[in-house]
Scaffold this motif. Structure first.
Motif, PDB file in Angstrom:
ATOM      1  N   ASN A  49      22.220 -59.663  67.954  1.00 13.73           N
ATOM      2  CA  ASN A  49      21.932 -58.246  68.144  1.00 13.73           C
ATOM      3  C   ASN A  49      22.646 -57.403  67.101  1.00 13.73           C
ATOM      4  O   ASN A  49      23.853 -57.540  66.902  1.00 13.73           O
ATOM      5  CB  ASN A  49      22.368 -57.782  69.541  1.00 13.73           C
ATOM      6  CG  ASN A  49      21.311 -58.048  70.595  1.00 13.73           C
ATOM      7  OD1 ASN A  49      20.125 -58.112  70.289  1.00 13.73           O
ATOM      8  ND2 ASN A  49      21.738 -58.183  71.831  1.00 13.73           N
ATOM      9  N   TYR A  73      14.974 -69.543  73.211  1.00 19.46           N
ATOM     10  CA  TYR A  73      14.219 -68.472  73.870  1.00 19.46           C
ATOM     11  C   TYR A  73      15.118 -67.257  74.075  1.00 19.46           C
ATOM     12  O   TYR A  73      16.349 -67.342  74.036  1.00 19.46           O
ATOM     13  CB  TYR A  73      13.615 -68.936  75.195  1.00 19.46           C
ATOM     14  CG  TYR A  73      14.601 -69.320  76.269  1.00 19.46           C
ATOM     15  CD1 TYR A  73      15.234 -68.358  77.059  1.00 19.46           C
ATOM     16  CD2 TYR A  73      14.878 -70.662  76.542  1.00 19.46           C
ATOM     17  CE1 TYR A  73      16.122 -68.705  78.066  1.00 19.46           C
ATOM     18  CE2 TYR A  73      15.766 -71.025  77.542  1.00 19.46           C
ATOM     19  CZ  TYR A  73      16.379 -70.039  78.300  1.00 19.46           C
ATOM     20  OH  TYR A  73      17.261 -70.392  79.301  1.00 19.46           O
ATOM     21  N   GLY A  74      14.475 -66.122  74.287  1.00 16.36           N
ATOM     22  CA  GLY A  74      15.196 -64.881  74.523  1.00 16.36           C
ATOM     23  C   GLY A  74      14.343 -63.919  75.316  1.00 16.36           C
ATOM     24  O   GLY A  74      13.188 -64.197  75.655  1.00 16.36           O
ATOM     25  N   ARG A 128       8.112 -58.586  70.393  1.00 14.52           N
ATOM     26  CA  ARG A 128       9.110 -58.809  71.437  1.00 14.52           C
ATOM     27  C   ARG A 128       8.639 -58.363  72.819  1.00 14.52           C
ATOM     28  O   ARG A 128       9.263 -58.723  73.818  1.00 14.52           O
ATOM     29  CB  ARG A 128      10.405 -58.071  71.088  1.00 14.52           C
ATOM     30  CG  ARG A 128      11.128 -58.656  69.886  1.00 14.52           C
ATOM     31  CD  ARG A 128      12.547 -58.147  69.749  1.00 14.52           C
ATOM     32  NE  ARG A 128      13.194 -58.701  68.564  1.00 14.52           N
ATOM     33  CZ  ARG A 128      14.482 -58.584  68.277  1.00 14.52           C
ATOM     34  NH1 ARG A 128      15.276 -57.896  69.092  1.00 14.52           N
ATOM     35  NH2 ARG A 128      14.986 -59.122  67.187  1.00 14.52           N
ATOM     36  N   TRP A 167      18.171 -58.109  72.181  1.00 18.01           N
ATOM     37  CA  TRP A 167      18.049 -59.214  73.133  1.00 18.01           C
ATOM     38  C   TRP A 167      19.049 -59.046  74.281  1.00 18.01           C
ATOM     39  O   TRP A 167      20.203 -58.695  74.066  1.00 18.01           O
ATOM     40  CB  TRP A 167      18.319 -60.552  72.447  1.00 18.01           C
ATOM     41  CG  TRP A 167      17.416 -60.857  71.294  1.00 18.01           C
ATOM     42  CD1 TRP A 167      17.763 -60.894  69.969  1.00 18.01           C
ATOM     43  CD2 TRP A 167      16.024 -61.170  71.348  1.00 18.01           C
ATOM     44  NE1 TRP A 167      16.677 -61.216  69.207  1.00 18.01           N
ATOM     45  CE2 TRP A 167      15.589 -61.394  70.028  1.00 18.01           C
ATOM     46  CE3 TRP A 167      15.103 -61.290  72.386  1.00 18.01           C
ATOM     47  CZ2 TRP A 167      14.272 -61.721  69.713  1.00 18.01           C
ATOM     48  CZ3 TRP A 167      13.785 -61.613  72.080  1.00 18.01           C
ATOM     49  CH2 TRP A 167      13.385 -61.825  70.764  1.00 18.01           C
ATOM     50  N   THR A 168      18.591 -59.320  75.486  1.00  9.59           N
ATOM     51  CA  THR A 168      19.485 -59.330  76.645  1.00  9.59           C
ATOM     52  C   THR A 168      19.875 -60.743  77.044  1.00  9.59           C
ATOM     53  O   THR A 168      20.824 -60.929  77.806  1.00  9.59           O
ATOM     54  CB  THR A 168      18.833 -58.641  77.855  1.00  9.59           C
ATOM     55  OG1 THR A 168      17.655 -59.361  78.249  1.00  9.59           O
ATOM     56  CG2 THR A 168      18.462 -57.203  77.528  1.00  9.59           C
ATOM     57  N   GLY A 176      19.756 -64.972  75.272  1.00 12.03           N
ATOM     58  CA  GLY A 176      19.333 -65.909  74.252  1.00 12.03           C
ATOM     59  C   GLY A 176      19.900 -67.277  74.584  1.00 12.03           C
ATOM     60  O   GLY A 176      21.046 -67.395  75.017  1.00 12.03           O
ATOM     61  N   ASP A 234      15.297 -52.535  70.972  1.00  9.02           N
ATOM     62  CA  ASP A 234      14.678 -53.754  71.510  1.00  9.02           C
ATOM     63  C   ASP A 234      15.587 -54.968  71.384  1.00  9.02           C
ATOM     64  O   ASP A 234      15.128 -56.091  71.190  1.00  9.02           O
ATOM     65  CB  ASP A 234      13.340 -54.032  70.830  1.00  9.02           C
ATOM     66  CG  ASP A 234      13.484 -54.288  69.332  1.00  9.02           C
ATOM     67  OD1 ASP A 234      14.605 -54.124  68.797  1.00  9.02           O
ATOM     68  OD2 ASP A 234      12.478 -54.657  68.687  1.00  9.02           O
ATOM     69  N   LEU A 265      18.790 -64.735  67.199  1.00  8.38           N
ATOM     70  CA  LEU A 265      18.991 -64.082  68.491  1.00  8.38           C
ATOM     71  C   LEU A 265      20.252 -63.222  68.465  1.00  8.38           C
ATOM     72  O   LEU A 265      20.867 -62.986  69.496  1.00  8.38           O
ATOM     73  CB  LEU A 265      19.081 -65.133  69.603  1.00  8.38           C
ATOM     74  CG  LEU A 265      17.744 -65.772  69.989  1.00  8.38           C
ATOM     75  CD1 LEU A 265      17.967 -67.064  70.758  1.00  8.38           C
ATOM     76  CD2 LEU A 265      16.914 -64.805  70.806  1.00  8.38           C
ATOM     77  N   PRO A 269      13.938 -59.334  75.611  1.00  6.08           N
ATOM     78  CA  PRO A 269      14.410 -58.057  75.084  1.00  6.08           C
ATOM     79  C   PRO A 269      14.792 -57.095  76.204  1.00  6.08           C
ATOM     80  O   PRO A 269      14.383 -57.253  77.358  1.00  6.08           O
ATOM     81  CB  PRO A 269      13.190 -57.539  74.327  1.00  6.08           C
ATOM     82  CG  PRO A 269      12.037 -58.026  75.160  1.00  6.08           C
ATOM     83  CD  PRO A 269      12.467 -59.376  75.719  1.00  6.08           C
ATOM     84  N   ARG A 270      15.575 -56.069  75.847  1.00  2.79           N
ATOM     85  CA  ARG A 270      15.936 -55.043  76.816  1.00  2.79           C
ATOM     86  C   ARG A 270      14.700 -54.209  77.166  1.00  2.79           C
ATOM     87  O   ARG A 270      13.723 -54.182  76.410  1.00  2.79           O
ATOM     88  CB  ARG A 270      17.050 -54.164  76.288  1.00  2.79           C
ATOM     89  CG  ARG A 270      16.718 -53.216  75.199  1.00  2.79           C
ATOM     90  CD  ARG A 270      17.863 -52.236  74.931  1.00  2.79           C
ATOM     91  NE  ARG A 270      19.140 -52.886  74.738  1.00  2.79           N
ATOM     92  CZ  ARG A 270      20.086 -52.972  75.684  1.00  2.79           C
ATOM     93  NH1 ARG A 270      19.879 -52.444  76.875  1.00  2.79           N
ATOM     94  NH2 ARG A 270      21.226 -53.577  75.430  1.00  2.79           N
ATOM     95  N   ASP A 307      23.572 -56.888  81.286  1.00  2.00           N
ATOM     96  CA  ASP A 307      22.168 -57.191  81.023  1.00  2.00           C
ATOM     97  C   ASP A 307      21.578 -57.990  82.181  1.00  2.00           C
ATOM     98  O   ASP A 307      22.300 -58.593  82.975  1.00  2.00           O
ATOM     99  CB  ASP A 307      22.017 -58.014  79.738  1.00  2.00           C
ATOM    100  CG  ASP A 307      22.280 -57.196  78.482  1.00  2.00           C
ATOM    101  OD1 ASP A 307      21.806 -56.050  78.415  1.00  2.00           O
ATOM    102  OD2 ASP A 307      22.959 -57.707  77.569  1.00  2.00           O
TER     103      ASP A 307
END
Length: 753
Positions: free
Chosen positions: A692, A736-737, A296, A724-725, A727, A722, A690, A739-740, A91
């Motif tokens: 996946n 915070y995070g 997102r 998270w890549t 977190g 969508d 957060l 998305p892909r 990621d």
């Protein structure tokens, strides 16, 4: 989901049993990375052991993409290679300019922007190890092969290859005029122009030139400024000279320059009802897992958006190869890498200045490697080498804090770290008896690191404007001289390989890897700045097989493994009373862990024109001994209940390419892949907001080639996953995070000559 995976496993086993066994022989051709086997699959030649050999002869877990396969894909950077291998997650953490890679193999990796944190998976580009996560999302039009080496590679690749290595090689210059150019347009007003050309200047001097330009509005919209929030431009130039003054000597010199100008990556706040940013500033998530923006792909950040984030990369590589007789050669490899970056980033992801940073950073690394290789058909083959590393890293960090006092507080910190390392290594194969080969390898590494940290005065302002401070405080850390520490490590490797036939072999191995110790790169207290953490080590026990079946129409490789971690490094967010933020991030040797699983790789030609690809990975990763103050209460607790980050239990890919002639000098092909990444944690504390779920990443393309011109229509992430890549939790304050990338599609025009 388990039933689906079982079905894929049964298909792989069926493919291995319905076709009879036959031989596939590789030819000895130093310039080739793949060779045609009439009526069968191509032989993939790899350099996983720093010498060229068939992938099927290497007693280790390897997946590879050849030049032919890469030519049919639409990879943007290293992230797109994840579907070629089981048990891998790649990621972009969105925490800096130019792409900050989070590469995890078998649950082992690092997702941190700080260059003080050594990678746990090595990214090697043209024999040069990239020593930082920034800039590791490499991209190039003329990539000749990609190899994913799973498991610790401490013998031949050294420290910081604990989880494995992604080995990328570009094409060599050619004496005949050849080249390729591609124009691509995609969603989000994305344009890409790239080209490479090579020719001979004299009978013994060849040159290769490549260039690329890419621009995009990005897939994140900024509602605060009512405009695209992720615009970027990328430029790249590269030149390579190949000089062969005599038959047995080749000298290759290359230089690369890359520059990225972009808006700072747009992070999203996912704040719980008890977090400070929700309670005091009303920046609350409307529902679990939903960012404060409500979407997102919508940002409400008030961070600057003038493409003010830059990442510059310059790299020089020199290689000299001298052949001693027919089966021995000496290689010298020099590498120099420089990166410079600037970014002012909004980490609070709110329409307020709660926590922003300004992070100009500089990185320099120089490497020298000398090795002697013996190949040939004799009972003994080996590689012996020496390696030297020298790097320096400087960051001038400035924090803009709006939650720790009057409207604004600023604190600044200068950090410089150096690392000098040298190693000697060797690995040898010896055929004990016919078809039984013993491999012994070892590496001794000596590291010496230094660190100096100095805080600048803390300024407190009465307004949100950074001028006329109402108070000034001294910094918490002041160091007149650097602190230093050194470590050494011995990393052996032992394996046995038995060839049942020319096409089927089995192996068993034990290998050790380690990640270097170091100093914290963003301390808030003098103790964290001066007390080093130690290296971590990983022992890998593995057994596997490799088989060519059905007259070369089926390739099936598999492995089972057990990996045991000692002194596993963990990043803990802990209280730091009296400092500007009241917290700090520390790296400590907190735990041991155990990771076990299995992997299958399948490639087959079921019928003329159709290539089937598939892989399957299972991973069971758990902490075994982990006691730490994970909740920042001042009391250590047993933390073995936590799941290891980015360690999905199941990963698999299934895809294929069908190619056919559609007329004179015309060919068409369709390709598609489904890549599944199982449910996994992204944050250290397993924040459920957060986390996946399982994701199905679907890519496809339709291509038509007329003579030397190809027109392609492609799509990526067609299911619009969508997940998270990245977190990150700042305990009790905010999370915070990012998305892909969203579903995208485009059209490409490729011309070869």
């Amino acid at each position: 989901m388990i039933d689906r995976v079982k079905h894929v496993s049964l298909l792989a086993v069926a493919a291995a049993t319905v076709w009879p066994t036959t031989a596939v022989h590789a030819q000895d051709n130093g310039d080739a990375v793949q060779e045609d086997t009439p009526g069968g699959l191509n032989v993939i030649v790899v350099t996983a052991r720093k010498r060229e050999e068939s992938m099927q002869d290497v007693p280790a877990s390897i997946s590879a993409l050849s030049a032919e396969e890469l030519d049919k894909r639409f990879d943007s950077d290293v992230r797109d290679f994840a579907d070629s291998s089981p048990n891998i997650v790649i990621d972009d953490t969105q925490q800096g300019p130019g792409g900050v890679a989070a590469v995890y193999i078998r649950g082992i990796g690092v997702a941190d922007v700080e260059k003080s944190v050594d990678p746990a998976v090595g990214v090697v580009f043209d024999d040069i190890y990239i020593g930082q996560s920034s800039g590791s999302l490499l991209r190039a039009i003329d990539i000749d092969r990609v190899e994913v080496l799973r498991g610790p590679q401490g013998t031949l690749f050294g420290r910081n290859a604990t989880g494995g290595v992604i080995n990328i090689a570009r094409s060599r210059p050619t004496y005949d005029l050849s080249g390729k150019a591609r124009l691509t347009y995609g969603r989000f007003d994305s344009w890409k122009i790239e080209g490479v050309a090579s020719t001979g200047l004299t009978d013994n001097l060849a040159i290769k030139l490549s260039a690329a330009y890419e621009k995009s509005d990005g897939y994140i919209y900024n509602a605060f400024y009512d405009q695209p929030g992720q615009r970027s431009e990328f430029y790249a130039l590269s030149g390579t000279l190949l000089f062969e003054p005599v038959d047995n000597l080749a000298i290759q010199l290359s230089y690369d320059h890359q520059k990225t100008e972009q808006d700072p990556p747009q992070l999203l706040a996912i704040n719980r009802s008890t977090d400070l940013f929700c309670v005091v500033y009303n920046q609350c998530s409307p529902a679990p897992g939903v960012p404060t923006s409500g979407d997102r792909y919508v940002s409400i950040s008030d961070g600057r958006l003038e493409k003010n984030a830059t990442f510059k990369l310059d790299m020089a590589i020199g290689k000299a190869t001298y052949e001693i007789g027919s089966d021995m050669q000496v290689d010298y490899i020099f590498g120099w890498l420089k990166t410079d970056e600037e970014i002012n980033q909004d980490f609070d992801a709110a329409p307020l200045t709660l926590y922003h940073t300004d992070r100009p950073a500089r990185w320099r690394q120089t490497t020298n490697e000398l090795r002697l290789t013996k190949g040939g058909a004799g009972p003994l083959t080996f590689v012996l080498g020496g390696y030297h590393w020298d790097s320096r890293y400087t960051i001038n960090l400035k924090n803009y804090i709006g939650f720790a006092g009057p409207p604004l507080l600023t604190s600044a910190q200068d950090v410089t770290q150096t690392n000098k390392s040298w190693a000697i290594y060797g690995e040898a194969d010896y055929e004990i008896v016919d078809r039984l080969t013993l491999t012994l390898g070892a590496r001794y590494t000596k590291d010496k690191k230094s660190s100096i940290v100095n805080d600048l005065p803390i300024f407190i302002y009465g307004t949100s404007v950074e001028q006329n401070p109402i108070a000034t405080l001294p910094g918490a850390i002041s160091m007149a001289t650097p602190v230093r520490e050194s470590w050494s490590k011995f990393t052996p490797r032992v394996s046995l390989r038995y060839e049942f036939t020319d096409d089927v072999m089995a192996y068993a191995l034990w290998s050790r890897g380690y990640r270097g110790g170091g100093f914290n790169g963003r301390p808030s207290t003098i103790g964290a700045a001066t007390i080093p953490y130690d290296p971590e080590t990983l022992d890998n026990y593995e057994a596997g097989f490799k088989a060519e079946l059905a007259n070369g129409l089926v390739r099936l490789n598999g492995a089972v493994f057990l990996m045991k971690y000692d002194d596993m490094q963990q990043d803990l967010d802990v209280p730091a009373p009296g400092t500007s933020t009241g917290r700090e991030n520390r790296t400590i040797n907190a735990s041991s862990a155990e990771l076990k699983g299995f992997e299958l790789d399948l490639t087959a030609l079921p019928f003329d024109g159709f290539t089937l690809r598939g892989n399957l990975g299972y991973l069971d990763a758990e902490y075994k001994d982990f006691v730490g103050d994970i909740f920042s209460t001042g009391t250590p607790v047993d933390a073995t209940f936590l799941d290891i980050r980015r360690a999905p239990k199941w990963t698999w890919s299934l895809g294929g390419t069908y190619e056919t002639d559609i007329g004179e000098n015309a060919t068409a092909w369709v390709t598609g892949d489904i890549h599944y990444i199982g449910a996994h944690e992204i944050t250290f504390l397993n924040n459920p907001n957060l986390r996946n779920d399982g994701q199905y990443l679907i890519d496809a393309s339709i291509n038509v080639r007329f003579d030397r011109t190809t027109v392609s229509l492609f799509g990526k992430n067609l299911a619009d996953e969508d997940g998270w890549t990245i977190g990150y939790d700042v305990q009790g304050i905010w999370s915070y995070g990012a998305p892909r990338p969203r579903r995208t599609w485009g059209v490409a025009l490729t011309q070869t000559f």
